[in-house]
Enzyme design. Structure first.
Site, PDB file in Angstrom:
ATOM      1  N   ASP A 118      -9.223   3.742   6.109  1.00 28.92           N
ATOM      2  CA  ASP A 118      -8.077   3.676   7.012  1.00 28.92           C
ATOM      3  C   ASP A 118      -8.460   4.422   8.290  1.00 28.92           C
ATOM      4  OD1 ASP A 118      -5.689   4.020   8.390  1.00 28.92           O
ATOM      5  OD2 ASP A 118      -4.516   4.584   6.633  1.00 28.92           O
ATOM      6  N   ASP A 150       0.852  -1.178   0.000  1.00 25.63           N
ATOM      7  CA  ASP A 150       0.000   0.000   0.000  1.00 25.63           C
ATOM      8  C   ASP A 150       0.887   1.227   0.000  1.00 25.63           C
ATOM      9  OD1 ASP A 150      -0.054   1.017   3.129  1.00 25.63           O
ATOM     10  OD2 ASP A 150      -0.014  -1.179   3.003  1.00 25.63           O
ATOM     11  N   GLU A 200      -7.496   4.712  12.218  1.00 18.69           N
ATOM     12  CA  GLU A 200      -6.398   4.345  13.109  1.00 18.69           C
ATOM     13  C   GLU A 200      -6.006   5.532  13.983  1.00 18.69           C
ATOM     14  OE1 GLU A 200      -2.432   4.530  11.353  1.00 18.69           O
ATOM     15  OE2 GLU A 200      -3.390   4.384   9.361  1.00 18.69           O
TER      16      GLU A 200
END
Length: 247
Positions: free
Chosen positions: A132, A28, A134
């Site tokens: 994403d 990624d 986090e």
């Protein structure tokens, strides 16, 4: 429509195809990785890539378009991801921003109807978009939200993305963050594929609700640009994921 679908398939087949292998390796990348040599990436055995498209509601990666096109030209299965900032806006707002500014940019995909940038197409080479979610790079770990508020935010993003594309987004996270900031909620496990970050030689405990992870980010460096990832299955399963079949 049949002509456009045939054209899309012909253009896809005409592109380079990497050698297929079991347990496909992936990477990624984001705007931190520039001038990627995709031929070398493929030669190193990489078969899929997630590429950062957007962040919050005001950032589009300047590398996204070239990275996405380069990966596609190299024959990689690819998808786009959005870096969440739950303290900036609702989940729906950020899903809409992602849909409007990320995803496939290739001509043959754009010819197909009902496809939005940041969306998904059942072409066998486009992975569902990823969220994403986090650690906050700029402040409080959980962005100032309670566990229940965070679960609602992620669900809002997920539902909005699914309503447009017909696919639930992949959720990228760590078990530690998910436990801390959602109370280890199991609410998303039934619909959303998991992409777990766990830098270890063996995979650790997964967040509640998921019996397995679809993708495993097992290192933040390696011989290829960006982070190192692994698909949980074989290449046929990875293609099935891109086609929208249950795997």
């Amino acid at each position: 429509m049949k002509y456009l679908a045939s054209l899309a398939l012909a253009l896809a087949v005409a592109r380079a195809t990497p050698v297929k292998r079991s347990d496909p390796l992936g990477i990624d990348v984001s705007d931190y990785q520039t001038d990627i040599d995709w031929t070398t990436v493929v030669d190193n055995g990489i078969q899929f890539v997630y590429i950062k498209a957007t962040e919050g509601t005001d950032y589009i990666s300047p590398e996204f378009s070239s990275q996405y096109t380069g990966a596609t030209d190299a024959g990689l299965i690819r998808g786009a991801y959005h870096f969440a900032h739950p303290d900036e806006s609702t989940g729906a707002t950020q899903a809409d921003y992602f849909l409007a500014n990320g995803g496939a940019t290739l001509l043959y995909v754009m010819l197909l109807s009902n496809f939005l940038l940041g969306g998904w197409s059942a072409d066998g080479i486009t992975l569902p978009g990823a969220l994403d979610i986090e650690y906050n790079p700029d402040g409080a770990e959980c962005y100032g939200l309670t566990a229940s508020e965070m679960v609602s935010w992620v669900q809002d993003f997920s539902d909005t993305y699914e309503a447009t594309t017909g696919r639930y987004p992949v959720i990228y996270t760590t078990t530690d963050w998910w436990t801390t900031c959602t109370g280890n909620s199991a609410a998303l496990g039934a619909n959303n594929p998991l992409w777990i970050a766990d830098y270890a030689s063996t995979l650790g405990t997964l967040p509640a609700g998921w019996e397995y992870t679809s993708f495993w980010q097992y290192d933040d460096s390696g011989p290829n640009p960006g982070d190192a990832d692994l698909w949980n299955g074989d290449y046929t399963g990875l293609q099935s994921m891109a086609y929208g079949y249950t795997v």
